[in-house]
Design a protein around this motif. Sequence first.
Motif, PDB file in Angstrom:
ATOM      1  N   GLY A   1       1.014  -1.406   0.002  1.00 14.04           N
ATOM      2  CA  GLY A   1       0.067  -0.116  -0.050  1.00 14.04           C
ATOM      3  C   GLY A   1       1.055   1.211   0.239  1.00 14.04           C
ATOM      4  N   SER A   2       1.968   0.886  -0.464  1.00 17.52           N
ATOM      5  CA  SER A   2       2.969   1.942  -0.462  1.00 17.52           C
ATOM      6  C   SER A   2       3.400   2.040  -1.964  1.00 17.52           C
ATOM      7  N   LYS A   3       3.912   3.426  -2.637  1.00 16.09           N
ATOM      8  CA  LYS A   3       5.068   3.336  -4.074  1.00 16.09           C
ATOM      9  C   LYS A   3       6.140   3.584  -3.789  1.00 16.09           C
ATOM     10  N   HIS A   4       6.807   3.410  -1.813  1.00 15.98           N
ATOM     11  CA  HIS A   4       8.496   3.269  -1.866  1.00 15.98           C
ATOM     12  C   HIS A   4       8.478   2.148  -0.481  1.00 15.98           C
ATOM     13  N   ILE A   5      10.140   1.448  -1.427  1.00 15.61           N
ATOM     14  CA  ILE A   5      10.076   0.300  -0.318  1.00 15.61           C
ATOM     15  C   ILE A   5      11.502   0.795   0.764  1.00 15.61           C
ATOM     16  N   GLU A   6      10.703   0.537   2.427  1.00 15.97           N
ATOM     17  CA  GLU A   6      12.208   0.938   2.586  1.00 15.97           C
ATOM     18  C   GLU A   6      12.655  -0.669   3.690  1.00 15.97           C
ATOM     19  N   ASN A   7      13.381  -0.455   3.766  1.00 18.19           N
ATOM     20  CA  ASN A   7      13.887  -1.196   4.522  1.00 18.19           C
ATOM     21  C   ASN A   7      16.015  -1.534   4.722  1.00 18.19           C
ATOM     22  N   TYR A   8      15.577  -1.476   6.166  1.00 22.87           N
ATOM     23  CA  TYR A   8      16.391  -1.505   7.719  1.00 22.87           C
ATOM     24  C   TYR A   8      16.983  -2.689   8.735  1.00 22.87           C
ATOM     25  N   ILE A   9      18.410  -3.149   7.927  1.00 18.92           N
ATOM     26  CA  ILE A   9      18.826  -3.992   8.795  1.00 18.92           C
ATOM     27  C   ILE A   9      20.127  -3.707   9.893  1.00 18.92           C
ATOM     28  N   ALA A  10      20.193  -3.823  11.095  1.00 17.81           N
ATOM     29  CA  ALA A  10      21.096  -4.340  11.916  1.00 17.81           C
ATOM     30  C   ALA A  10      21.323  -5.509  11.870  1.00 17.81           C
ATOM     31  N   GLY A  11      23.046  -5.906  11.610  1.00 18.36           N
ATOM     32  CA  GLY A  11      23.332  -7.524  12.026  1.00 18.36           C
ATOM     33  C   GLY A  11      24.120  -7.309  12.107  1.00 18.36           C
ATOM     34  N   VAL A  12      25.036  -9.096  11.993  1.00 20.63           N
ATOM     35  CA  VAL A  12      25.941  -8.994  11.848  1.00 20.63           C
ATOM     36  C   VAL A  12      26.767 -10.418  10.859  1.00 20.63           C
ATOM     37  N   ASN A  13      27.922 -10.374  10.268  1.00 17.61           N
ATOM     38  CA  ASN A  13      28.640 -11.365   9.274  1.00 17.61           C
ATOM     39  C   ASN A  13      29.079 -12.093   9.640  1.00 17.61           C
ATOM     40  N   LEU A  14      29.296 -13.508   9.609  1.00 16.70           N
ATOM     41  CA  LEU A  14      30.328 -14.339  10.381  1.00 16.70           C
ATOM     42  C   LEU A  14      30.861 -15.082   8.830  1.00 16.70           C
ATOM     43  N   SER A  15      32.289 -14.812   8.616  1.00 15.96           N
ATOM     44  CA  SER A  15      32.971 -15.902   7.635  1.00 15.96           C
ATOM     45  C   SER A  15      34.360 -17.216   8.545  1.00 15.96           C
ATOM     46  N   TRP A  16      33.865 -17.689   8.061  1.00 18.16           N
ATOM     47  CA  TRP A  16      34.337 -19.075   8.359  1.00 18.16           C
ATOM     48  C   TRP A  16      35.470 -19.623   7.385  1.00 18.16           C
ATOM     49  N   GLU A  17      36.683 -19.683   7.171  1.00 18.01           N
ATOM     50  CA  GLU A  17      36.805 -21.194   6.014  1.00 18.01           C
ATOM     51  C   GLU A  17      37.575 -21.649   7.069  1.00 18.01           C
ATOM     52  N   ALA A  18      37.604 -23.385   6.821  1.00 13.51           N
ATOM     53  CA  ALA A  18      38.336 -24.234   7.212  1.00 13.51           C
ATOM     54  C   ALA A  18      39.431 -24.564   7.303  1.00 13.51           C
ATOM     55  N   ASP A  19      40.534 -24.851   7.324  1.00 15.46           N
ATOM     56  CA  ASP A  19      41.937 -24.746   6.877  1.00 15.46           C
ATOM     57  C   ASP A  19      42.044 -26.327   6.499  1.00 15.46           C
ATOM     58  N   ILE A  20      41.340 -26.878   6.036  1.00 14.88           N
ATOM     59  CA  ILE A  20      41.262 -28.797   5.587  1.00 14.88           C
ATOM     60  C   ILE A  20      42.964 -28.388   5.048  1.00 14.88           C
ATOM     61  N   TRP A  21      43.500 -28.070   4.130  1.00 12.56           N
ATOM     62  CA  TRP A  21      44.471 -28.700   3.571  1.00 12.56           C
ATOM     63  C   TRP A  21      45.982 -27.937   4.208  1.00 12.56           C
ATOM     64  N   GLY A  22      46.128 -27.221   5.281  1.00 17.91           N
ATOM     65  CA  GLY A  22      47.021 -26.247   5.378  1.00 17.91           C
ATOM     66  C   GLY A  22      47.556 -25.142   4.991  1.00 17.91           C
ATOM     67  N   LYS A  23      46.413 -24.257   3.732  1.00 20.27           N
ATOM     68  CA  LYS A  23      46.814 -23.486   3.343  1.00 20.27           C
ATOM     69  C   LYS A  23      47.094 -22.138   4.149  1.00 20.27           C
ATOM     70  N   ILE A  24      46.353 -22.522   5.353  1.00 16.89           N
ATOM     71  CA  ILE A  24      45.930 -21.198   6.234  1.00 16.89           C
ATOM     72  C   ILE A  24      46.998 -21.196   6.517  1.00 16.89           C
ATOM     73  N   ARG A  25      47.610 -21.796   7.056  1.00 16.97           N
ATOM     74  CA  ARG A  25      49.507 -22.557   8.564  1.00 16.97           C
ATOM     75  C   ARG A  25      50.307 -22.356   7.072  1.00 16.97           C
ATOM     76  N   ARG A  26      49.762 -22.429   6.718  1.00 21.94           N
ATOM     77  CA  ARG A  26      51.954 -22.036   5.919  1.00 21.94           C
ATOM     78  C   ARG A  26      51.562 -20.972   4.902  1.00 21.94           C
ATOM     79  N   GLN A  27      50.335 -19.913   5.021  1.00 20.27           N
ATOM     80  CA  GLN A  27      49.983 -18.638   4.472  1.00 20.27           C
ATOM     81  C   GLN A  27      51.105 -18.030   5.903  1.00 20.27           C
ATOM     82  N   GLN A  28      50.744 -18.529   7.057  1.00 19.48           N
ATOM     83  CA  GLN A  28      51.258 -18.201   8.425  1.00 19.48           C
ATOM     84  C   GLN A  28      52.766 -18.083   8.718  1.00 19.48           C
ATOM     85  N   GLN A  29      53.326 -19.757   8.654  1.00 19.15           N
ATOM     86  CA  GLN A  29      54.563 -19.786   8.367  1.00 19.15           C
ATOM     87  C   GLN A  29      55.552 -19.090   7.040  1.00 19.15           C
TER      88      GLN A  29
END
Length: 473
Positions: free
Chosen positions: A130-158
Amino acid sequence: MKNKIDLQHFLGFLLLTMVISSCKVTKDYQRPELSLPTQYRNATFADTATVADIEWKNFFPDTTLQRLIETGMTYNYDLQLALKRIDIAQQQVKQARFLQFPRLDLQIAGTYNRPSSNSLNGISASNFLGSKHIENYIAGVNLSWEADIWGKIRRQQQATLGQYLQTYEASKAVKTKLVADIAKGFFNLLMLDKQLEIAKSNLELSNNTLKLTRLLKDAGEATSLSIQQSEAQRESIALLIPQLEQDIIIQENALQILTGQMPNSIARKVSLSDFESDDSLATGVPAALVSRRPDVREAEMSVLIANAALGVAHASMYPSLVISASGGIESFKSSNWFNIPGSLFGIAAGTIARPIFARRQLKTNYEVAKIQREQSVIQFRQSVLNAIGEVSNSLVQTQKLKEQEVIANNQVNILQQAITNAQLLYKSDMANYLEVITAQGNALQAELNLAFIRSQSLVARVDLYRSLGGGWK
């Protein structure tokens, strides 16, 4: 409920299997094999003791030289830059410690959209909101994690840690070079002091010869040519004095700049003869250079870094597991934004991804990383070979310069006695002025050469100390 538990066990088992298999993907660093001799060429014996373990303050006991080195350690700009590079590397190491942790971002956003009334979005908004415009409000947190399955991150640390260690070794290499350069510059300054002293002493001797020649001419026993030759000899010696004074000032300026100071004179009470160069120096065994000499250690860190980069390139060819999640509050109206629990939302996802066709980029990266590691191994072995060669060269220099100093010292004694004899014979009219001038000229060159050889003998000791890895302690 049972199916849910079985699924959890299966996923846990699958993840554990992948983690265990990661050790097969990349190999830990191992020092490349080196074919080293049991002792240096020209070394009289092989022993684990080495002068490189001596602190530079004990190796250079002279207080004037110590003050110059201490000033250089504090104010030399090359060393300051090297220390700043260490600070940068430390910050990168601190950041690398968190690579295995999840990434967490906070997002707060508000959007306002006024679609066309004739568009699908506009019609939908009018019918459902029932409106000619669209509003959207958001507040949140985003989490992302890559599992170091093959040791890539450990090699980067080395790799990051290896870069820090490489920077640290590079700073020690700068320090050893700085200590050696200051010491060699100081010994060169003392050599110039000695040569200036010799020139002034020979100028006085030449003046006496000229006076004697004039007296003999007045007595009718010498010619004008003998006076002219004596005067020319005197002027050639006098010419050395401003040249040496110029070289002394230039060397003082160079030392001051090396220590980070403005060009100025250097107060000193020591002379070249105050330093002994006839003591033997322990060199240790060539294998010790690999762990003691900073530039060799720096080259070895390049191999470690290349090995870690190879591990990263290899692990990048395998699938990656990324777990992401986000949650917070969201609303189409600002008045309902914080209406909890109605505005709450949450999303969780797990992704296993691997490029199928990346125009051979991953394969190329892996092959290039292998070649770069081979390059670093070659450079490391070359650095070891150069280091052993420098030690061998310094050893033969210290040995042969001692022999030269003995010969040059005997030559000076003989020629000084020849001057005395020539003057006595000249006064007795048993020798001509050319013999006196020749004796004085030969003695002058011999004394200047002896001072040079003595300074080079001290410089060779400094080069041996540096080439063995001494000077950074």
